[in-house]
Design an enzyme around this catalytic site. Structure first.
Site, PDB file in Angstrom:
ATOM      1  N   ASN A   8       0.873  -1.183   0.000  1.00 17.80           N
ATOM      2  CA  ASN A   8       0.000   0.000   0.000  1.00 17.80           C
ATOM      3  C   ASN A   8       0.906   1.228   0.000  1.00 17.80           C
ATOM      4  O   ASN A   8       1.509   1.551   1.015  1.00 17.80           O
ATOM      5  CB  ASN A   8      -0.889  -0.036   1.253  1.00 17.80           C
ATOM      6  CG  ASN A   8      -1.748   1.207   1.399  1.00 17.80           C
ATOM      7  OD1 ASN A   8      -1.818   2.033   0.483  1.00 17.80           O
ATOM      8  ND2 ASN A   8      -2.411   1.334   2.540  1.00 17.80           N
ATOM      9  N   LYS A  10       0.059   4.268  -0.210  1.00 25.05           N
ATOM     10  CA  LYS A  10      -0.589   5.446   0.385  1.00 25.05           C
ATOM     11  C   LYS A  10      -0.378   6.654  -0.544  1.00 25.05           C
ATOM     12  O   LYS A  10      -0.384   6.470  -1.758  1.00 25.05           O
ATOM     13  CB  LYS A  10      -0.070   5.656   1.805  1.00 25.05           C
ATOM     14  CG  LYS A  10      -0.189   4.359   2.636  1.00 25.05           C
ATOM     15  CD  LYS A  10       0.125   4.512   4.086  1.00 25.05           C
ATOM     16  CE  LYS A  10      -0.038   3.164   4.802  1.00 25.05           C
ATOM     17  NZ  LYS A  10       0.176   3.231   6.232  1.00 25.05           N
ATOM     18  N   HIS A  95      -9.320   1.048   5.343  1.00 23.03           N
ATOM     19  CA  HIS A  95      -8.030   1.319   5.994  1.00 23.03           C
ATOM     20  C   HIS A  95      -8.220   2.321   7.132  1.00 23.03           C
ATOM     21  O   HIS A  95      -9.002   3.271   6.997  1.00 23.03           O
ATOM     22  CB  HIS A  95      -7.034   1.861   4.960  1.00 23.03           C
ATOM     23  CG  HIS A  95      -5.631   1.838   5.483  1.00 23.03           C
ATOM     24  ND1 HIS A  95      -5.157   2.788   6.352  1.00 23.03           N
ATOM     25  CD2 HIS A  95      -4.625   0.947   5.295  1.00 23.03           C
ATOM     26  CE1 HIS A  95      -3.902   2.488   6.662  1.00 23.03           C
ATOM     27  NE2 HIS A  95      -3.554   1.386   6.044  1.00 23.03           N
ATOM     28  N   GLU A  97      -6.530   4.739   8.086  1.00 25.66           N
ATOM     29  CA  GLU A  97      -6.292   6.150   7.738  1.00 25.66           C
ATOM     30  C   GLU A  97      -7.523   6.758   7.056  1.00 25.66           C
ATOM     31  O   GLU A  97      -7.789   7.951   7.203  1.00 25.66           O
ATOM     32  CB  GLU A  97      -5.034   6.256   6.858  1.00 25.66           C
ATOM     33  CG  GLU A  97      -3.783   6.002   7.685  1.00 25.66           C
ATOM     34  CD  GLU A  97      -2.593   5.480   6.901  1.00 25.66           C
ATOM     35  OE1 GLU A  97      -2.593   5.528   5.666  1.00 25.66           O
ATOM     36  OE2 GLU A  97      -1.640   5.008   7.577  1.00 25.66           O
ATOM     37  N   GLU A 167      -4.838  -4.865  10.837  1.00 24.99           N
ATOM     38  CA  GLU A 167      -3.840  -3.806  10.949  1.00 24.99           C
ATOM     39  C   GLU A 167      -4.043  -3.050  12.262  1.00 24.99           C
ATOM     40  O   GLU A 167      -4.808  -2.069  12.293  1.00 24.99           O
ATOM     41  CB  GLU A 167      -3.974  -2.829   9.781  1.00 24.99           C
ATOM     42  CG  GLU A 167      -3.799  -3.463   8.423  1.00 24.99           C
ATOM     43  CD  GLU A 167      -3.301  -2.456   7.400  1.00 24.99           C
ATOM     44  OE1 GLU A 167      -2.284  -2.732   6.775  1.00 24.99           O
ATOM     45  OE2 GLU A 167      -3.909  -1.380   7.266  1.00 24.99           O
ATOM     46  N   GLY A 173       2.803   2.541  10.739  1.00 26.23           N
ATOM     47  CA  GLY A 173       3.704   3.677  10.548  1.00 26.23           C
ATOM     48  C   GLY A 173       4.443   4.091  11.806  1.00 26.23           C
ATOM     49  O   GLY A 173       5.059   5.157  11.851  1.00 26.23           O
ATOM     50  N   SER A 213       3.837  -2.012  10.299  1.00 28.04           N
ATOM     51  CA  SER A 213       5.298  -2.054  10.453  1.00 28.04           C
ATOM     52  C   SER A 213       5.877  -3.433  10.165  1.00 28.04           C
ATOM     53  O   SER A 213       6.824  -3.868  10.823  1.00 28.04           O
ATOM     54  CB  SER A 213       5.718  -1.567  11.848  1.00 28.04           C
ATOM     55  OG  SER A 213       5.314  -0.224  12.028  1.00 28.04           O
TER      56      SER A 213
HETATM   57  P1  13P Z   1       3.318   0.464   7.683  1.00 23.88           P
HETATM   58  O1  13P Z   1       3.825  -0.859   7.121  1.00 23.88           O
HETATM   59  O2  13P Z   1       4.044   1.649   7.136  1.00 23.88           O
HETATM   60  O3  13P Z   1       3.237   0.434   9.168  1.00 23.88           O
HETATM   61  O4  13P Z   1       1.813   0.613   7.149  1.00 23.88           O
HETATM   62  C1  13P Z   1       0.952  -0.464   7.246  1.00 23.88           C
HETATM   63  C2  13P Z   1      -0.277  -0.142   6.493  1.00 23.88           C
HETATM   64  O5  13P Z   1      -1.010   0.771   6.861  1.00 23.88           O
HETATM   65  C3  13P Z   1      -0.566  -0.919   5.283  1.00 23.88           C
HETATM   66  O6  13P Z   1      -1.845  -0.661   4.808  1.00 23.88           O
END
Ligand code: 13P
Length: 253
Positions: A8, A10, A95, A97, A167, A173, A213
């Protein structure tokens, strides 16, 4: 059942940088035996990248979200059908976010899942608890609620189109990863809910990915858990070498 390693991106990369990354991933991929590789670039690049992939490519493309509505007067939105019409067969929905920053609650998530399934897309459905919920031991209850809400209208047959991504928000992140035991415990719990809501067959055939992560240093242990079927990767998917080493870890799991 094949694992999935999905990247992803983003809101990262410009068109040319992303094309170079796709190219490097494509060139570096081994002949895959047990992993499906999915890449989710920003939406404006999707149609162009799709036109560059031929039938021999081992990379599938995904969108990072889609509209909760069918086509109509919804300025700025793009529908699941539109994705399908430009050769995209997967979409990430729910997601954290999107939930935290764009106000998507699980009613919206449910509508998006329905739109995506109706358009014959494969859905990477995200769930995950914030830190305060884990600290007060409400995580199992919350994950069950999130998934039940999102899957309310999804039938046994339609479950073939659903992959779940666990997640934990506190691991996204942040550099903090759930331990392999924490991931396994939650994935096992999710599978048990799928047995209750659908059937043992659906529970056994639904892929459950870990996200948060996930990186080359911890992927082998996490992907090695019995109820983990790969990962949804953020930061570590932005670099070909690290993304490829996650794919290698999946192949070896
Ligand atoms: P990170 O791997 O950067 O923590 O992000 C995970 C994520 O949100 C994948 O959709």
């Amino acid at each position: 059942m094949r694992n999935i390693v999905a990247g992803n991106w983003k809101s990262n990369k410009l068109m040319k940088e992303g094309a170079e990354l796709m190219d490097a991933i494509n060139k570096g991929l081994p002949r895959l035996q047990k992993t499906e590789v999915i890449v989710a670039p920003p939406a404006p690049f999707l149609a162009h990248y799709a036109s560059k992939l031929d039938h021999t490519s081992q990379i599938q493309l995904s969108a990072q979200q889609c509209s909760a509505n069918p086509s109509g007067a919804h300025t700025g939105e793009f529908t699941a059908e539109m994705l399908r019409s430009c050769g995209i067969n997967t979409v990430i929905i729910g997601h954290s976010e999107r939930r935290d920053r764009f106000g998507e609650n699980f009613d919206v998530v449910r509508e998006k899942v329905e739109q995506a399934v109706a358009a014959n897309l494969h859905v990477l459905l995200c769930c995950g608890e914030p830190l305060e919920v884990r600290e007060t031991h409400g995580h199992f209850e919350l994950i069950a609620k999130q998934l039940k809400d999102a899957l309310l209208e999804i039938s046994i047959e339609q479950m073939q189109r659903i992959t779940i991504a666990y997640e934990p928000v506190w691991a996204i992140g942040t550099g903090v990863t759930a331990t392999a035991d924490q991931a396994q415990e939650m994935h096992h719990f999710i599978r048990k809910q799928l047995t209750n809501w659908y059937s043992p067959e659906v529970a056994g055939s639904t892929r459950i990915l870990y996200g948060g992560s996930c990186k080359p240093s911890n992927a082998a242990e996490i992907f090695g858990q019995p109820d983990v079927n790969g990962g949804l990767i953020g930061g570590a998917a932005l670099d070909a070498e690290s993304f490829l080493s996650l794919i290698t870890a999946s192949e070896a799991s």
